[in-house]
Write an enzyme that holds these catalytic residues in place. Sequence first.
Site, PDB file in Angstrom:
ATOM      1  N   ASP A  13      33.832  35.974  32.628  1.00  0.00           N
ATOM      2  CA  ASP A  13      34.174  34.903  31.696  1.00  0.00           C
ATOM      3  C   ASP A  13      32.948  34.196  31.130  1.00  0.00           C
ATOM      4  O   ASP A  13      32.980  33.000  30.866  1.00  0.00           O
ATOM      5  CB  ASP A  13      35.130  33.893  32.359  1.00  0.00           C
ATOM      6  CG  ASP A  13      36.342  34.576  32.954  1.00  0.00           C
ATOM      7  OD1 ASP A  13      36.845  35.517  32.315  1.00  0.00           O
ATOM      8  OD2 ASP A  13      36.767  34.195  34.055  1.00  0.00           O
ATOM      9  N   LYS A  16      31.689  37.478  27.071  1.00  0.00           N
ATOM     10  CA  LYS A  16      31.369  38.848  26.656  1.00  0.00           C
ATOM     11  C   LYS A  16      32.127  39.218  25.389  1.00  0.00           C
ATOM     12  O   LYS A  16      31.598  39.872  24.503  1.00  0.00           O
ATOM     13  CB  LYS A  16      31.728  39.849  27.774  1.00  0.00           C
ATOM     14  CG  LYS A  16      30.963  39.620  29.052  1.00  0.00           C
ATOM     15  CD  LYS A  16      31.421  40.564  30.155  1.00  0.00           C
ATOM     16  CE  LYS A  16      32.806  40.258  30.704  1.00  0.00           C
ATOM     17  NZ  LYS A  16      32.923  38.999  31.431  1.00  0.00           N
ATOM     18  N   GLY A  40      40.000  39.271  30.605  1.00  0.00           N
ATOM     19  CA  GLY A  40      40.568  38.388  29.589  1.00  0.00           C
ATOM     20  C   GLY A  40      39.439  37.895  28.724  1.00  0.00           C
ATOM     21  O   GLY A  40      38.535  37.221  29.205  1.00  0.00           O
ATOM     22  N   HIS A  41      39.443  38.313  27.470  1.00  0.00           N
ATOM     23  CA  HIS A  41      38.393  37.877  26.549  1.00  0.00           C
ATOM     24  C   HIS A  41      39.027  37.066  25.440  1.00  0.00           C
ATOM     25  O   HIS A  41      39.891  37.561  24.726  1.00  0.00           O
ATOM     26  CB  HIS A  41      37.692  39.086  25.917  1.00  0.00           C
ATOM     27  CG  HIS A  41      37.218  40.099  26.922  1.00  0.00           C
ATOM     28  ND1 HIS A  41      36.336  39.787  27.925  1.00  0.00           N
ATOM     29  CD2 HIS A  41      37.511  41.408  27.072  1.00  0.00           C
ATOM     30  CE1 HIS A  41      36.093  40.878  28.638  1.00  0.00           C
ATOM     31  NE2 HIS A  41      36.811  41.871  28.151  1.00  0.00           N
ATOM     32  N   GLN A 223      34.726  42.298  33.593  1.00  0.00           N
ATOM     33  CA  GLN A 223      34.287  41.608  34.811  1.00  0.00           C
ATOM     34  C   GLN A 223      32.769  41.356  34.737  1.00  0.00           C
ATOM     35  O   GLN A 223      32.254  41.172  33.657  1.00  0.00           O
ATOM     36  CB  GLN A 223      34.679  42.366  36.088  1.00  0.00           C
ATOM     37  CG  GLN A 223      36.173  42.411  36.320  1.00  0.00           C
ATOM     38  CD  GLN A 223      36.902  43.355  35.368  1.00  0.00           C
ATOM     39  OE1 GLN A 223      36.573  44.525  35.258  1.00  0.00           O
ATOM     40  NE2 GLN A 223      37.899  42.849  34.680  1.00  0.00           N
TER      41      GLN A 223
HETATM   42  P1  GDP Z   1      34.740  37.007  28.723  1.00  0.00           P
HETATM   43  O1  GDP Z   1      35.780  37.410  29.701  1.00  0.00           O
HETATM   44  O2  GDP Z   1      33.347  37.164  29.243  1.00  0.00           O
HETATM   45  O3  GDP Z   1      34.913  37.641  27.378  1.00  0.00           O
HETATM   46  O4  GDP Z   1      34.906  35.426  28.510  1.00  0.00           O
HETATM   47  P2  GDP Z   1      36.292  34.617  28.323  1.00  0.00           P
HETATM   48  O5  GDP Z   1      36.787  34.855  26.955  1.00  0.00           O
HETATM   49  O6  GDP Z   1      37.206  34.854  29.463  1.00  0.00           O
HETATM   50  O7  GDP Z   1      35.772  33.137  28.496  1.00  0.00           O
HETATM   51  C1  GDP Z   1      34.785  32.601  27.666  1.00  0.00           C
HETATM   52  C2  GDP Z   1      35.385  31.408  26.901  1.00  0.00           C
HETATM   53  O8  GDP Z   1      34.343  30.667  26.326  1.00  0.00           O
HETATM   54  C3  GDP Z   1      36.302  31.801  25.759  1.00  0.00           C
HETATM   55  O9  GDP Z   1      37.306  30.826  25.651  1.00  0.00           O
HETATM   56  C4  GDP Z   1      35.388  31.769  24.534  1.00  0.00           C
HETATM   57  O10 GDP Z   1      36.070  31.469  23.336  1.00  0.00           O
HETATM   58  C5  GDP Z   1      34.466  30.643  24.908  1.00  0.00           C
HETATM   59  N1  GDP Z   1      33.092  30.761  24.424  1.00  0.00           N
HETATM   60  C6  GDP Z   1      32.306  31.885  24.314  1.00  0.00           C
HETATM   61  N2  GDP Z   1      31.057  31.542  23.943  1.00  0.00           N
HETATM   62  C7  GDP Z   1      31.039  30.177  23.812  1.00  0.00           C
HETATM   63  C8  GDP Z   1      30.036  29.213  23.490  1.00  0.00           C
HETATM   64  O11 GDP Z   1      28.874  29.523  23.246  1.00  0.00           O
HETATM   65  N3  GDP Z   1      30.424  27.886  23.503  1.00  0.00           N
HETATM   66  C9  GDP Z   1      31.697  27.488  23.801  1.00  0.00           C
HETATM   67  N4  GDP Z   1      31.983  26.199  23.813  1.00  0.00           N
HETATM   68  N5  GDP Z   1      32.653  28.381  24.116  1.00  0.00           N
HETATM   69  C10 GDP Z   1      32.329  29.688  24.124  1.00  0.00           C
HETATM   70  P1  IMO Z   2      36.544  39.201  32.502  1.00  0.00           P
HETATM   71  O1  IMO Z   2      36.319  40.573  31.941  1.00  0.00           O
HETATM   72  C1  IMO Z   2      36.763  36.724  36.072  1.00  0.00           C
HETATM   73  C2  IMO Z   2      38.371  38.582  39.675  1.00  0.00           C
HETATM   74  C3  IMO Z   2      39.709  38.109  40.212  1.00  0.00           C
HETATM   75  C4  IMO Z   2      39.500  38.323  41.699  1.00  0.00           C
HETATM   76  C5  IMO Z   2      38.694  39.622  41.742  1.00  0.00           C
HETATM   77  C6  IMO Z   2      39.516  40.872  41.974  1.00  0.00           C
HETATM   78  O2  IMO Z   2      37.467  38.363  31.711  1.00  0.00           O
HETATM   79  O3  IMO Z   2      35.245  38.527  32.801  1.00  0.00           O
HETATM   80  P2  IMO Z   2      41.199  42.261  40.470  1.00  0.00           P
HETATM   81  O4  IMO Z   2      42.491  41.859  39.824  1.00  0.00           O
HETATM   82  O5  IMO Z   2      40.162  42.752  39.513  1.00  0.00           O
HETATM   83  O6  IMO Z   2      41.378  43.191  41.623  1.00  0.00           O
HETATM   84  O7  IMO Z   2      40.648  40.900  41.112  1.00  0.00           O
HETATM   85  O8  IMO Z   2      38.035  39.712  40.479  1.00  0.00           O
HETATM   86  N1  IMO Z   2      38.386  39.024  38.275  1.00  0.00           N
HETATM   87  C7  IMO Z   2      37.840  38.340  37.278  1.00  0.00           C
HETATM   88  N2  IMO Z   2      37.252  37.125  37.260  1.00  0.00           N
HETATM   89  N3  IMO Z   2      36.825  37.444  34.944  1.00  0.00           N
HETATM   90  C8  IMO Z   2      37.383  38.673  34.939  1.00  0.00           C
HETATM   91  O9  IMO Z   2      37.341  39.497  33.878  1.00  0.00           O
HETATM   92  C9  IMO Z   2      37.959  39.159  36.134  1.00  0.00           C
HETATM   93  N4  IMO Z   2      38.599  40.291  36.480  1.00  0.00           N
HETATM   94  C10 IMO Z   2      38.849  40.200  37.803  1.00  0.00           C
HETATM   95  O10 IMO Z   2      39.925  36.745  39.903  1.00  0.00           O
HETATM   96  O11 IMO Z   2      38.694  37.293  42.235  1.00  0.00           O
HETATM   97 MG    MG Z   3      37.378  36.603  30.742  1.00  0.00          MG
END
Ligand code: GDP
Ligand code: IMO
Ligand code: MG
Length: 428
Positions: A13, A16, A40-41, A223
């Site tokens: 998170d 990416k 989850g992106h 991840q």
């Molecule tokens: P990922 O799993 O690595 O793709 O990240 P997630 O989407 O799960 O979580 C990142 C969150 O931060 C999302 O809600 C993005 O919209 C938000 N985000 C990404 N880059 C930035 C940033 O530079 N600033 C802020 N405020 N939010 C960001």
């Molecule tokens: P993105 O791509 C954050 C965590 C789960 C749990 C562990 C194992 O959005 O960064 P699983 O269901 O994969 O067997 O769970 O990994 N986990 C993540 N945490 N971001 C993710 O994906 C994750 N995918 C799995 O919360 O601790």
């Molecule tokens: Mg994510």
Amino acid sequence: MPAIVVVGSQWGDEGKGKATDALGARVDYVVKYNGGNNAGHTVVVGGEKYALHLLPSGILTAGCTPVIGNGVVVDIGVLFTEIDDLQARGVDTSRLLVSANAHVIAPYHRTLDKVTERFLGQRRIGTTGRGIGPTYADKINRVGVRIQDLFDESILRAKVEGSLDQKNHLLVKIYNRRAITVDEVVDELLELSERLRPMVTDTGLVLCQALDRGETVLFEGGQATLLDVDHGTYPFVTSSNATSAGACTGSGVPPTRIDRVVGILKAYTTRVGEGPFPTELDDESGEFLRTTGGEFGTTTGRPRRCGWFDAVIGRYSQRINGLTDTVLTKLDVLSGLEKLPVCVAYDVDGVRHEEMPMSQSDFHHATPVYEELPGWQQDITAARSFQDLPVNAQNYVLALEQMIGGRISAVGVGPDREATIVRHDLLG
Ligand code: GDP
Ligand code: IMO
Ligand code: MG
């Protein structure tokens, strides 16, 4: 720069999805190489918000071909729902390619994921409950079902039978659940197979041929480094290789063809699920980061655990992934804080550790050694060049660069595609 890997540097998170999407227009293929719909992106384009799970973030860019690589585990029902949702919003998903060698998440994998977690009780991992672990376990055990098996009913039936044989004993006798029949699984998978067929191909071949033509391929890691099954905080990890090396095994593109590896690093730290987290904050600072950063899971909606930046982890990610560049994300979230503590080392029972401790027990006991950097009060979301940042924000970036021992090539200052400061071109 034709082949570029994007990986999470912490516990996921980091942003990416946004980084991948932002490069989309200049990339021909985006490949997901590990994980499944545990990812989850959230990607924001012109104020419109998209939540992607199984689909690579390149799907939002017209002209870019999204690829689900062999290293991914695919829940086909979820895949179609995600495609349908995007199509309903006007996104063209017709170019999607899926590897014939990717493994299939079957209903029994989802069931097993949930019951195992419940059975583990206090020792649970806090998985996303999507069946990820049990599907990879079957792959390694050589009783998995692959995408290509869906196109040969007798093979499919034999494989599901082989896989369910043991599992039904487990489900019924240990977990007190009902047995799952071969027919119900085979019927469900066959029903989905026709729609899938045109997308399925030898994706490793397609990608190598694209590289031969000089096209650009981006490998999007799901991840992150500390969730990697080999290099993460085992057993509190996911079941795949989320580090850069996984891009090769998970796509069929060899290491000699990779040109660049970009780590996505959040300006503070978050983690979802169980497991050690040295800089975790249980106070109002943690609450500030969660609220201001919107730190709630894209997949499960769980509040993310939040803490200060950890440079030991940053350095580790730099090394284990062989990063050529880092994108520092969510710097804007830190605006308004007086002081910014940064963990520069760990204290483990009186011994200072500059690197990740060798043993997990030590990591569990690690106490952060903090250095305090001065904060800034100004809103930085409109900054588009490094000089637009307040001097303390610039110094925070430069200090982190020193601590991790690698260059920070871009800085995120907001969720929108445009809200990025580029210092060095990632594809140049
Ligand atoms: P990922 O799993 O690595 O793709 O990240 P997630 O989407 O799960 O979580 C990142 C969150 O931060 C999302 O809600 C993005 O919209 C938000 N985000 C990404 N880059 C930035 C940033 O530079 N600033 C802020 N405020 N939010 C960001
Ligand atoms: P993105 O791509 C954050 C965590 C789960 C749990 C562990 C194992 O959005 O960064 P699983 O269901 O994969 O067997 O769970 O990994 N986990 C993540 N945490 N971001 C993710 O994906 C994750 N995918 C799995 O919360 O601790
Ligand atoms: Mg994510």
